[in-house]
Design a protein around this motif. Sequence first.
Motif, mmCIF file in Angstrom:
data_model
loop_
_atom_site.group_PDB
_atom_site.id
_atom_site.type_symbol
_atom_site.label_atom_id
_atom_site.label_comp_id
_atom_site.label_asym_id
_atom_site.label_seq_id
_atom_site.Cartn_x
_atom_site.Cartn_y
_atom_site.Cartn_z
ATOM 1 N N UNK A 72 0.853 -1.186 0.000
ATOM 2 C CA UNK A 72 0.000 0.000 0.000
ATOM 3 C C UNK A 72 0.891 1.240 0.000
ATOM 4 N N UNK A 73 0.634 2.150 -0.944
ATOM 5 C CA UNK A 73 1.506 3.317 -1.130
ATOM 6 C C UNK A 73 0.706 4.603 -0.877
ATOM 7 N N UNK A 74 1.232 5.407 0.032
ATOM 8 C CA UNK A 74 0.494 6.568 0.546
ATOM 9 C C UNK A 74 1.450 7.749 0.630
ATOM 10 N N UNK A 75 0.944 8.988 0.599
ATOM 11 C CA UNK A 75 1.807 10.109 0.995
ATOM 12 C C UNK A 75 1.069 10.991 1.986
ATOM 13 N N UNK A 87 -1.066 22.818 -2.140
ATOM 14 C CA UNK A 87 -0.093 22.506 -3.188
ATOM 15 C C UNK A 87 0.447 21.077 -3.041
ATOM 16 N N UNK A 88 0.594 20.611 -1.804
ATOM 17 C CA UNK A 88 0.987 19.206 -1.590
ATOM 18 C C UNK A 88 -0.015 18.295 -2.298
ATOM 19 N N UNK A 89 -1.281 18.516 -1.999
ATOM 20 C CA UNK A 89 -2.318 17.613 -2.511
ATOM 21 C C UNK A 89 -2.404 17.708 -4.034
ATOM 22 N N UNK A 90 -2.483 18.940 -4.532
ATOM 23 C CA UNK A 90 -2.707 19.116 -5.973
ATOM 24 C C UNK A 90 -1.485 18.659 -6.769
ATOM 25 N N UNK A 102 -3.662 6.012 -1.246
ATOM 26 C CA UNK A 102 -4.363 6.917 -0.319
ATOM 27 C C UNK A 102 -3.504 8.130 0.006
ATOM 28 N N UNK A 103 -4.199 9.163 0.505
ATOM 29 C CA UNK A 103 -3.548 10.377 1.005
ATOM 30 C C UNK A 103 -3.735 10.389 2.518
ATOM 31 N N UNK A 137 -8.513 8.039 1.896
ATOM 32 C CA UNK A 137 -8.021 9.044 2.856
ATOM 33 C C UNK A 137 -7.727 8.353 4.186
ATOM 34 N N UNK A 138 -6.580 8.699 4.770
ATOM 35 C CA UNK A 138 -6.223 8.268 6.119
ATOM 36 C C UNK A 138 -6.167 9.537 6.970
#
Length: 312
Positions: A72-75, A87-90, A102-103, A137-138
């Motif tokens: 599972x890969x998330x940031x 800006x992180x999200x976009x 997921x974010x 989303x986490x």
Amino acid sequence: MSAAAGPRPTRPRRTCHSVPGSSEKFLAKAPTLAADQVFFDLEDSVARSEKAAARARIIEALNTLEFPEDKTVVFRVNGTDTEFFYRDLIDVVEQAGDKLHAVMLPKVQTPGDIEMTDKLLTQIEMARGFELGRIGIEAQIEDAKGLINVEAITTASPRMETIIFGPGDYSAAIGIPITQIGGKPDGYPGDHLNYLYTKLVVAARAAGIQAIDGPYAAFKDEDGLRERTRLVRALGLDGKWSIHPAQIDVINEIFTPTREQWEKAEGMLAAYADAVAAGAGAAIFEGEMVDEANKKMAERIAGQGRAAGYAA
Ligand code: COA
Ligand code: MG
């Protein structure tokens, strides 16, 4: 349009490993680690002056690293109360959203934090032609307001996959007199976080999502890590963060039933199935009654054992 409804896949998250976006070396190591989840961090492991460079590094890492299929890969973005969040999200989701499961959102205080993230994700998915609603989303609970609102937060979006306890920020916000992230204070006879963990796990189960414990910063203290991990597993949580590679095997081991526990669970299920086939409502296995309730308990352990690779 909002995120697509329907049950989300439940991803394995015994270990959720933190990888600071400030370190090219750490990022490159991520696919080789035995953690069920890795997350690339833009928040508290990255200095303010390094946020933009780390963002670019994470986009590059997501687009170039090859992860095993089941990882599972998330940031993790910065909080909605910072100048960095949008800006992180976009930037990351526009440029590497197809690589993400997921974010992770830190310092969540209200369902509005989740709703805003959900709507932004949907806009980016529409603009980029990504599958609508796929990115989860986490949410981290790290202060009193977040804890009070946890039930509304866990149900704020069909994208919600996990609720996570953030022990460092929480201890600071509440006034618990410790400086070790994940540590415990003197002066209280039980575990000072019992109320919090139970509240979190109940909110998670009511919403059909996972509950995860945050980091244990003393990464050379294996006994302390074991104790905290055993405690949160006993309370029903699904996994725990690791911040150093040496913590991963310990946490995976504790969140995996032993072969003996797995065999017992499979034995109970087989005995119960035989009893039901013969028209009975309860079975006896190793001197203990098995009915519909402990069948469900055994199913959980049997499933975890099979996921860990045990086979008859
Ligand atoms: N992710 C990936 N790789 C990591 C790692 C991490 N979080 N932490 C250490 N490593 C790597 C090191 O690069 C080193 O690799 P090598 O053997 O190929 O040289 C190996 O694991 C051993 O690391 P070590 O030298 O023992 O640790 P360190 O002194 O380099 O780093 C920390 C220790 C605590 C600073 C580091 O683990 C870290 O930054 N952890 C994450 C912190 C974080 O994410 N905080 C925010 C969430 S609470
Ligand atoms: Mg935090």
